[in-house]
Design an enzyme around this catalytic site. Structure first.
Site, mmCIF file in Angstrom:
data_model
loop_
_atom_site.group_PDB
_atom_site.id
_atom_site.type_symbol
_atom_site.label_atom_id
_atom_site.label_comp_id
_atom_site.label_asym_id
_atom_site.label_seq_id
_atom_site.Cartn_x
_atom_site.Cartn_y
_atom_site.Cartn_z
ATOM 1 N N GLY A 1 42.870 67.098 13.023
ATOM 2 C CA GLY A 1 42.511 67.218 11.619
ATOM 3 C C GLY A 1 41.532 68.295 11.234
ATOM 4 O O GLY A 1 41.742 68.969 10.241
ATOM 5 N N GLY B 1 36.253 73.251 14.135
ATOM 6 C CA GLY B 1 34.819 73.281 14.428
ATOM 7 C C GLY B 1 34.333 72.160 15.333
ATOM 8 O O GLY B 1 33.131 71.974 15.486
ATOM 9 N N ASP C 1 47.695 74.415 10.242
ATOM 10 C CA ASP C 1 47.456 72.998 10.509
ATOM 11 C C ASP C 1 47.735 72.179 9.261
ATOM 12 O O ASP C 1 47.000 72.259 8.284
ATOM 13 C CB ASP C 1 45.996 72.792 10.942
ATOM 14 C CG ASP C 1 45.772 73.293 12.356
ATOM 15 O OD1 ASP C 1 46.453 72.799 13.260
ATOM 16 O OD2 ASP C 1 44.913 74.189 12.546
ATOM 17 N N HIS D 1 48.554 80.302 13.007
ATOM 18 C CA HIS D 1 48.675 78.853 13.186
ATOM 19 C C HIS D 1 48.308 78.139 11.881
ATOM 20 O O HIS D 1 47.261 78.420 11.292
ATOM 21 C CB HIS D 1 47.722 78.432 14.311
ATOM 22 C CG HIS D 1 47.817 77.010 14.745
ATOM 23 N ND1 HIS D 1 48.771 76.547 15.624
ATOM 24 C CD2 HIS D 1 47.058 75.931 14.441
ATOM 25 C CE1 HIS D 1 48.593 75.257 15.852
ATOM 26 N NE2 HIS D 1 47.556 74.852 15.135
ATOM 27 N N HIS E 1 51.739 73.365 12.810
ATOM 28 C CA HIS E 1 51.342 72.170 13.558
ATOM 29 C C HIS E 1 51.266 71.016 12.568
ATOM 30 O O HIS E 1 50.348 70.957 11.754
ATOM 31 C CB HIS E 1 49.988 72.464 14.220
ATOM 32 C CG HIS E 1 49.391 71.321 14.967
ATOM 33 N ND1 HIS E 1 48.084 71.339 15.425
ATOM 34 C CD2 HIS E 1 49.903 70.125 15.356
ATOM 35 C CE1 HIS E 1 47.822 70.203 16.048
ATOM 36 N NE2 HIS E 1 48.903 69.443 16.020
ATOM 37 N N GLY F 1 38.672 73.587 19.576
ATOM 38 C CA GLY F 1 37.458 73.895 20.330
ATOM 39 C C GLY F 1 37.606 75.038 21.312
ATOM 40 O O GLY F 1 36.757 75.222 22.189
ATOM 41 N N SER G 1 43.891 79.913 13.516
ATOM 42 C CA SER G 1 44.239 78.805 12.618
ATOM 43 C C SER G 1 43.629 79.055 11.250
ATOM 44 O O SER G 1 42.399 79.156 11.123
ATOM 45 C CB SER G 1 43.702 77.492 13.179
ATOM 46 O OG SER G 1 43.683 76.520 12.143
ATOM 47 N N ASP H 1 44.814 73.912 21.702
ATOM 48 C CA ASP H 1 44.325 73.926 20.320
ATOM 49 C C ASP H 1 43.113 73.002 20.192
ATOM 50 O O ASP H 1 43.142 71.868 20.654
ATOM 51 C CB ASP H 1 45.477 73.423 19.428
ATOM 52 C CG ASP H 1 45.176 73.478 17.943
ATOM 53 O OD1 ASP H 1 44.137 74.016 17.551
ATOM 54 O OD2 ASP H 1 46.023 72.979 17.173
ATOM 55 N N SER I 1 37.596 78.229 13.905
ATOM 56 C CA SER I 1 36.232 78.615 13.558
ATOM 57 C C SER I 1 35.735 79.831 14.333
ATOM 58 O O SER I 1 35.032 80.675 13.776
ATOM 59 C CB SER I 1 35.294 77.423 13.785
ATOM 60 O OG SER I 1 35.486 76.865 15.058
HETATM 61 C C1 DX5 Z 1 42.613 70.504 14.788
HETATM 62 C C2 DX5 Z 1 43.509 71.686 14.510
HETATM 63 C C3 DX5 Z 1 43.052 72.977 15.084
HETATM 64 C C4 DX5 Z 1 41.769 73.486 14.517
HETATM 65 C C5 DX5 Z 1 41.226 74.526 15.424
HETATM 66 O O1 DX5 Z 1 43.218 69.382 14.232
HETATM 67 O O2 DX5 Z 1 44.793 71.419 15.045
HETATM 68 O O3 DX5 Z 1 44.058 73.958 14.983
HETATM 69 O O4 DX5 Z 1 41.897 74.004 13.237
HETATM 70 O O5 DX5 Z 1 39.966 74.896 14.962
HETATM 71 P P1 DX5 Z 1 38.768 75.223 15.959
HETATM 72 O O6 DX5 Z 1 39.193 76.391 16.783
HETATM 73 O O7 DX5 Z 1 37.630 75.518 15.045
HETATM 74 O O8 DX5 Z 1 38.557 73.978 16.804
HETATM 75 ZN ZN ZN Z 2 46.517 72.983 15.238
#
Ligand code: DX5
Ligand code: ZN
Length: 222
Positions: A144, A147, A37, A35, A68, A179, A10, A177, A200
């Site tokens: 949103g 991390g 966001d 990806h 997304h 964590g 992402s 998606d 992250s």
């Molecule tokens: C959350 C996003 C995710 C996010 C993932 O709203 O849809 O795609 O950026 O980031 P990590 O992998 O750090 O949780």
């Molecule tokens: Zn996402």
């Protein structure tokens, strides 16, 4: 749809001053999709990207661009994201005026159509739409931000979505998606997840190839 593991970094966690370089880096490091966001500050309390960023990402890579949309009334923007070069466009049911219409519109634009489930959204939401879907995204954090910690309570939901997809006989991808890390990727894969989004854990480390490989190995159960 195939059973293969897909890794989708992402760009929310990328160094946006060097977006093309960041995307090239994860592509060289073995990423399968990119990806993106998109958050509008209304559906979720952040502001991120628009079609211009998707266009920039499209120019930077040959990988599929997985968009997304965490925005209210995504119907208003589907054409713009399609034109910008999205390959898959995923929307949230709660944000749509009419989910069936939105999914049909995405497909009529020649793109793959996805539905995302927030942590509190029921799996039953999907049932009427299985024939109109190419992807289901199970969001395991609040929408949103990158991390955040993976919500373990989402594992049974991933398994329930997997069962629903398999029973439908439709070629629908199951994307997870939020964590996602090498600590939980094995459990996510065992529950039926196949597309692993990570922000992250990939971009906040200098060696993206190693991070991607680590995630892929964990997902494969190695
Ligand atoms: C959350 C996003 C995710 C996010 C993932 O709203 O849809 O795609 O950026 O980031 P990590 O992998 O750090 O949780
Ligand atoms: Zn996402």
């Amino acid at each position: 749809m195939s059973n293969a593991i897909v890794i989708a970094p992402s760009i929310l966690s990328a160094d946006l001053g060097h977006l093309a370089r960041e995307i090239a880096d994860v592509e060289a490091g073995g990423a399968d999709w990119v990806h993106v966001d998109v958050v509008d500050g209304r559906f979720a309390p952040h502001l991120t990207f628009g079609p211009a960023t998707v266009k920039a990402a499209r120019r930077a890579t040959r990988l599929p661009i997985d968009v997304h949309l965490m925005v209210n009334e995504p119907e208003r923007y589907l054409e713009a994201f399609a034109k910008a070069g999205a390959d898959t466009i995923t929307v949230h049911e709660e944000a749509c005026v009419d989910l069936a219409v939105a999914l049909a519109q995405i497909r009529s634009l020649g793109k793959r159509a996805g539905v995302a489930l927030k942590p509190e959204t029921s799996v039953d939401t999907l049932a009427p739409y299985l024939g109109a879907l190419d992807l289901v995204l199970v969001l395991c954090v609040s929408p949103g931000a990158s991390g955040q910690a993976f919500q373990e309570s989402q594992l049974p939901k991933i398994a329930a979505v997997r069962k629903m997809i398999d029973q439908s006989g439709q070629p629908i991808d199951l994307e997870v998606d939020g964590g996602v890390s090498s600590d939980n990727a094995g459990r996510i894969a065992r529950a039926g997840g196949r597309v692993f989004v990570s922000g992250s854990k990939i971009f906040d480390t200098p060696d993206r190839a190693e991070a991607i490989q680590k995630l892929r190995r964990a997902a494969a159960g190695d």
